[in-house]
Scaffold this motif. Sequence first.
Motif, PDB file in Angstrom:
ATOM      1  N   LYS A 108      76.601  45.790  37.825  1.00  0.00           N
ATOM      2  CA  LYS A 108      75.660  46.177  36.766  1.00  0.00           C
ATOM      3  C   LYS A 108      75.663  45.120  35.678  1.00  0.00           C
ATOM      4  O   LYS A 108      76.711  44.611  35.294  1.00  0.00           O
ATOM      5  CB  LYS A 108      76.071  47.528  36.174  1.00  0.00           C
ATOM      6  N   ARG A 109      74.495  44.800  35.221  1.00  0.00           N
ATOM      7  CA  ARG A 109      74.308  43.866  34.109  1.00  0.00           C
ATOM      8  C   ARG A 109      73.421  44.524  33.065  1.00  0.00           C
ATOM      9  O   ARG A 109      72.756  45.523  33.350  1.00  0.00           O
ATOM     10  CB  ARG A 109      73.602  42.580  34.598  1.00  0.00           C
ATOM     11  N   ALA A 110      73.371  43.915  31.887  1.00  0.00           N
ATOM     12  CA  ALA A 110      72.423  44.376  30.878  1.00  0.00           C
ATOM     13  C   ALA A 110      71.002  44.085  31.358  1.00  0.00           C
ATOM     14  O   ALA A 110      70.758  43.094  32.047  1.00  0.00           O
ATOM     15  CB  ALA A 110      72.686  43.663  29.558  1.00  0.00           C
ATOM     16  N   ALA A 111      70.078  44.954  30.994  1.00  0.00           N
ATOM     17  CA  ALA A 111      68.679  44.739  31.375  1.00  0.00           C
ATOM     18  C   ALA A 111      68.046  43.657  30.505  1.00  0.00           C
ATOM     19  O   ALA A 111      67.141  42.944  30.931  1.00  0.00           O
ATOM     20  CB  ALA A 111      67.895  46.040  31.243  1.00  0.00           C
ATOM     21  N   ILE A 153      67.315  33.020  22.512  1.00  0.00           N
ATOM     22  CA  ILE A 153      66.529  33.360  23.699  1.00  0.00           C
ATOM     23  C   ILE A 153      66.660  34.851  23.980  1.00  0.00           C
ATOM     24  O   ILE A 153      67.772  35.385  24.056  1.00  0.00           O
ATOM     25  CB  ILE A 153      67.029  32.562  24.932  1.00  0.00           C
ATOM     26  N   LYS A 154      65.513  35.517  24.126  1.00  0.00           N
ATOM     27  CA  LYS A 154      65.503  36.916  24.546  1.00  0.00           C
ATOM     28  C   LYS A 154      65.104  36.931  26.011  1.00  0.00           C
ATOM     29  O   LYS A 154      64.068  36.352  26.371  1.00  0.00           O
ATOM     30  CB  LYS A 154      64.485  37.691  23.692  1.00  0.00           C
ATOM     31  N   ALA A 155      65.913  37.546  26.860  1.00  0.00           N
ATOM     32  CA  ALA A 155      65.651  37.468  28.293  1.00  0.00           C
ATOM     33  C   ALA A 155      65.820  38.831  28.959  1.00  0.00           C
ATOM     34  O   ALA A 155      66.619  39.656  28.522  1.00  0.00           O
ATOM     35  CB  ALA A 155      66.599  36.466  28.943  1.00  0.00           C
ATOM     36  N   THR A 156      65.059  39.028  30.040  1.00  0.00           N
ATOM     37  CA  THR A 156      65.175  40.246  30.842  1.00  0.00           C
ATOM     38  C   THR A 156      65.351  39.839  32.306  1.00  0.00           C
ATOM     39  O   THR A 156      65.233  38.666  32.654  1.00  0.00           O
ATOM     40  CB  THR A 156      63.901  41.116  30.723  1.00  0.00           C
ATOM     41  N   GLU A 204      70.352  38.290  33.665  1.00  0.00           N
ATOM     42  CA  GLU A 204      71.495  38.319  34.599  1.00  0.00           C
ATOM     43  C   GLU A 204      72.177  36.954  34.648  1.00  0.00           C
ATOM     44  O   GLU A 204      73.408  36.844  34.562  1.00  0.00           O
ATOM     45  CB  GLU A 204      70.975  38.716  35.987  1.00  0.00           C
ATOM     46  N   ALA A 205      71.366  35.897  34.782  1.00  0.00           N
ATOM     47  CA  ALA A 205      71.923  34.545  34.875  1.00  0.00           C
ATOM     48  C   ALA A 205      72.660  34.164  33.589  1.00  0.00           C
ATOM     49  O   ALA A 205      73.747  33.591  33.636  1.00  0.00           O
ATOM     50  CB  ALA A 205      70.801  33.545  35.169  1.00  0.00           C
ATOM     51  N   GLY A 234      70.316  48.129  27.581  1.00  0.00           N
ATOM     52  CA  GLY A 234      69.993  48.714  28.878  1.00  0.00           C
ATOM     53  C   GLY A 234      70.912  48.249  29.983  1.00  0.00           C
ATOM     54  O   GLY A 234      71.961  47.648  29.748  1.00  0.00           O
ATOM     55  N   GLU A 235      70.486  48.550  31.206  1.00  0.00           N
ATOM     56  CA  GLU A 235      71.328  48.255  32.358  1.00  0.00           C
ATOM     57  C   GLU A 235      70.449  47.962  33.561  1.00  0.00           C
ATOM     58  O   GLU A 235      69.401  48.572  33.723  1.00  0.00           O
ATOM     59  CB  GLU A 235      72.199  49.492  32.636  1.00  0.00           C
ATOM     60  N   GLN A 236      70.861  47.024  34.399  1.00  0.00           N
ATOM     61  CA  GLN A 236      70.184  46.791  35.680  1.00  0.00           C
ATOM     62  C   GLN A 236      71.253  46.630  36.753  1.00  0.00           C
ATOM     63  O   GLN A 236      72.334  46.096  36.496  1.00  0.00           O
ATOM     64  CB  GLN A 236      69.268  45.558  35.627  1.00  0.00           C
ATOM     65  N   GLU A 237      70.945  47.144  37.944  1.00  0.00           N
ATOM     66  CA  GLU A 237      71.839  46.966  39.079  1.00  0.00           C
ATOM     67  C   GLU A 237      71.360  45.751  39.843  1.00  0.00           C
ATOM     68  O   GLU A 237      70.180  45.649  40.176  1.00  0.00           O
ATOM     69  CB  GLU A 237      71.836  48.216  39.957  1.00  0.00           C
TER      70      GLU A 237
END
Length: 171
Positions: A101-104, A120-123, A128-129, A82-85
């Motif tokens: 833009k980063r992966a969601a 680690i699975k992260a959202t 982002e970090a 995915g993607e997040q702004e």
Amino acid sequence: MAVLPICRFPDNPVLKQKAKRVPGIDGSIQKLIDDMIETMRQANGVGLAAPQVGVSLRVIVVQMPGEEPIAIINPEIVKRTGEQEVTEGCLSVPGHYGEIKRAAEVVVKGKDRRGKAIRIKATGLMAEALEHEIDHLNGTLYIDHVESPEKLHKVEHPMTETKDAMPRLET
Ligand code: NI
């Protein structure tokens, strides 16, 4: 633990280098991790990568608000979804923030400070970090992801800004 000076772009070439894998976890790596956590906290950051304190090794620390810090040695992103702004800043690029833009969602594997394999699975902010810090290990800064000059902003009034007034990532 010691607060270390944070390297700044473009003064310090270490920020553009690909960091080396950590061959073995010894006392010097433990001390590096402790010092990085102290430095990150003192700077009110949510993450820090070893090259930012002048050490070209693949070590990152992240700390989400209200949570314990996590150190990852030789981290690798094994999946991006995915993607997040996001609006992002970096302790090594003070006075600016950018829209990128980063992966969601990311899945990261590596070793914890005791040498135990972790995954680690992260959202959201954590994803982002993790991407931001692992980018640092490859000599990449968030400003490399800014698509146009209009998306890179100067912090106009740094003295009046608080994290609450303008939440964004500083890592
Ligand atoms: Ni950064």
